[in-house]
Design a protein around this motif. Sequence first.
Motif, mmCIF file in Angstrom:
data_model
loop_
_atom_site.group_PDB
_atom_site.id
_atom_site.type_symbol
_atom_site.label_atom_id
_atom_site.label_comp_id
_atom_site.label_asym_id
_atom_site.label_seq_id
_atom_site.Cartn_x
_atom_site.Cartn_y
_atom_site.Cartn_z
ATOM 1 N N ARG A 314 0.821 -1.210 0.000
ATOM 2 C CA ARG A 314 0.000 0.000 0.000
ATOM 3 C C ARG A 314 0.858 1.264 0.000
ATOM 4 O O ARG A 314 0.538 2.248 -0.668
ATOM 5 C CB ARG A 314 -0.919 -0.016 1.229
ATOM 6 N N ALA A 315 1.970 1.241 0.740
ATOM 7 C CA ALA A 315 2.837 2.422 0.800
ATOM 8 C C ALA A 315 3.403 2.761 -0.576
ATOM 9 O O ALA A 315 3.500 3.931 -0.956
ATOM 10 C CB ALA A 315 3.971 2.194 1.795
ATOM 11 N N ALA A 316 3.783 1.733 -1.343
ATOM 12 C CA ALA A 316 4.321 1.972 -2.683
ATOM 13 C C ALA A 316 3.250 2.546 -3.605
ATOM 14 O O ALA A 316 3.521 3.446 -4.410
ATOM 15 C CB ALA A 316 4.876 0.675 -3.264
ATOM 16 N N LEU A 317 2.023 2.030 -3.500
ATOM 17 C CA LEU A 317 0.933 2.556 -4.328
ATOM 18 C C LEU A 317 0.667 4.020 -3.988
ATOM 19 O O LEU A 317 0.485 4.859 -4.885
ATOM 20 C CB LEU A 317 -0.329 1.725 -4.113
ATOM 21 N N GLU A 318 0.655 4.345 -2.695
ATOM 22 C CA GLU A 318 0.432 5.735 -2.287
ATOM 23 C C GLU A 318 1.559 6.633 -2.790
ATOM 24 O O GLU A 318 1.323 7.770 -3.211
ATOM 25 C CB GLU A 318 0.324 5.814 -0.764
ATOM 26 N N LYS A 319 2.776 6.109 -2.752
ATOM 27 C CA LYS A 319 3.935 6.890 -3.201
ATOM 28 C C LYS A 319 3.839 7.191 -4.699
ATOM 29 O O LYS A 319 4.014 8.333 -5.135
ATOM 30 C CB LYS A 319 5.211 6.110 -2.896
ATOM 31 N N LEU A 320 3.547 6.173 -5.492
ATOM 32 C CA LEU A 320 3.431 6.365 -6.939
ATOM 33 C C LEU A 320 2.248 7.266 -7.283
ATOM 34 O O LEU A 320 2.338 8.107 -8.186
ATOM 35 C CB LEU A 320 3.292 5.004 -7.624
ATOM 36 N N SER A 321 1.149 7.100 -6.566
ATOM 37 C CA SER A 321 -0.031 7.940 -6.803
ATOM 38 C C SER A 321 0.275 9.396 -6.474
ATOM 39 O O SER A 321 -0.171 10.313 -7.179
ATOM 40 C CB SER A 321 -1.213 7.446 -5.958
ATOM 41 N N TRP A 322 1.049 9.599 -5.406
ATOM 42 C CA TRP A 322 1.421 10.963 -5.030
ATOM 43 C C TRP A 322 2.277 11.618 -6.111
ATOM 44 O O TRP A 322 2.058 12.773 -6.480
ATOM 45 C CB TRP A 322 2.177 10.934 -3.704
ATOM 46 N N HIS A 323 3.250 10.880 -6.637
ATOM 47 C CA HIS A 323 4.087 11.416 -7.710
ATOM 48 C C HIS A 323 3.237 11.776 -8.932
ATOM 49 O O HIS A 323 3.452 12.817 -9.565
ATOM 50 C CB HIS A 323 5.159 10.399 -8.109
ATOM 51 N N HIS A 324 2.283 10.912 -9.266
ATOM 52 C CA HIS A 324 1.435 11.185 -10.434
ATOM 53 C C HIS A 324 0.587 12.435 -10.196
ATOM 54 O O HIS A 324 0.418 13.269 -11.102
ATOM 55 C CB HIS A 324 0.534 9.983 -10.727
ATOM 56 N N GLN A 326 1.386 14.950 -8.290
ATOM 57 C CA GLN A 326 2.278 16.104 -8.389
ATOM 58 C C GLN A 326 2.575 16.457 -9.842
ATOM 59 O O GLN A 326 2.668 17.638 -10.203
ATOM 60 C CB GLN A 326 3.590 15.815 -7.643
ATOM 61 N N LEU A 327 2.717 15.440 -10.673
ATOM 62 C CA LEU A 327 2.927 15.682 -12.103
ATOM 63 C C LEU A 327 1.726 16.397 -12.704
ATOM 64 O O LEU A 327 1.877 17.372 -13.456
ATOM 65 C CB LEU A 327 3.179 14.360 -12.824
ATOM 66 N N ARG A 328 0.535 15.932 -12.378
ATOM 67 C CA ARG A 328 -0.686 16.560 -12.902
ATOM 68 C C ARG A 328 -0.779 18.022 -12.457
ATOM 69 O O ARG A 328 -1.136 18.899 -13.248
ATOM 70 C CB ARG A 328 -1.914 15.793 -12.410
ATOM 71 N N LEU A 329 -0.446 18.271 -11.200
ATOM 72 C CA LEU A 329 -0.485 19.645 -10.693
ATOM 73 C C LEU A 329 0.550 20.518 -11.395
ATOM 74 O O LEU A 329 0.286 21.678 -11.724
ATOM 75 C CB LEU A 329 -0.243 19.647 -9.183
ATOM 76 N N LYS A 330 1.728 19.954 -11.610
ATOM 77 C CA LYS A 330 2.803 20.710 -12.252
ATOM 78 C C LYS A 330 2.439 21.063 -13.685
ATOM 79 O O LYS A 330 2.597 22.207 -14.125
ATOM 80 C CB LYS A 330 4.089 19.880 -12.232
ATOM 81 N N VAL A 331 1.942 20.108 -14.410
ATOM 82 C CA VAL A 331 1.568 20.349 -15.805
ATOM 83 C C VAL A 331 0.365 21.285 -15.886
ATOM 84 O O VAL A 331 0.305 22.179 -16.733
ATOM 85 C CB VAL A 331 1.257 19.016 -16.517
#
Length: 338
Positions: A314-324, A326-331
Amino acid sequence: MIPNVFVSSTIDDLHHLRDAVRDTIQEDLAYNPVMSEYGDVGYLPHISVQDSCYVSLRKCQIVIVFLGKRYGSVSPNGFSVTHNEFREARASGIPTIAFVDQEVLTFKKVFDSQKSDTIPPVFPGMEAPEKTFRFIQEIIDAGTNNAIIAFGKVSEARGHLKRQLASMFGELLSSRYDPIKAEIKDILSEVITLRHELSKNQAVDYRLLTATRFLLDDKHKYYRDFIEYTVGPIETAVEQLLKAKTFEEFARLARTEIKVVPDDNNQGIQLRDLMEGGDMIFAHSGMGMPSAPGERSSTTYYICFRGNRAMLNRAALEKLSWHHEQLRLKVGSRPEPN
């Protein structure tokens, strides 16, 4: 700013070494040593002792790891305190310097050379030798920052430490004042974007440029590794990333099946064992980073691939989801060109 240097090792068996290293860091180099037995770690009332150490560690600029004949007390996740501190440093992007007792390295060579069907040899003075050897191998197998420095005497360890820190300081000065290096990632992201657009004979989409810059940032390396494994080069994946509103949607576009494995049952233990045994094609692990909302700082994340199936906790899924996210917010923070 005066650097904070976190010293990680077992304490009782290496206290003479730790005392000498503290003198080197504090007296010879005028840096700030962070060592639990000297009260340098602030134990916070709302978290555990181990988590308090992680909080102090993340405030440091470098972590020094010493491995002797004792593996150390084992935490609930199956790894020693020192092993977990090393992983926390790696996950937080903090440089590490690993020192290993010369005799332990000699024992490891014997261990590595033995056949699987033979009786394991006895390694005098060692506690849990196989775990220590796996720890050393984990350092060696890392793609970067994976040097092992052998020491036999305290004086050798002190001398090696001074030279290593001097080398890192010199490299820092070189890169800090080189204006060309500061622009390399921006140039690389522009080249990748232009190559992508020219191959399709289209105008440059600045969202692609922003996304590429985001992925090239080392803060998002964990996310980038996942993307490059599932889809391929960044320029191939970036369009799918921009289309996907969530990480799970991106995984579907990448034709990757996501299976979340709980940490608190036998499946979680099995997943960790598979990673350590090298049974997976690709594996990535580390300590949870507090910059990602929802993660606990002491949570270990796991992700393993076999074919187009990704098993992760679950921690890895949350980590990857968080990065995605952040990418959406940045773009999304940049307007599209007219």
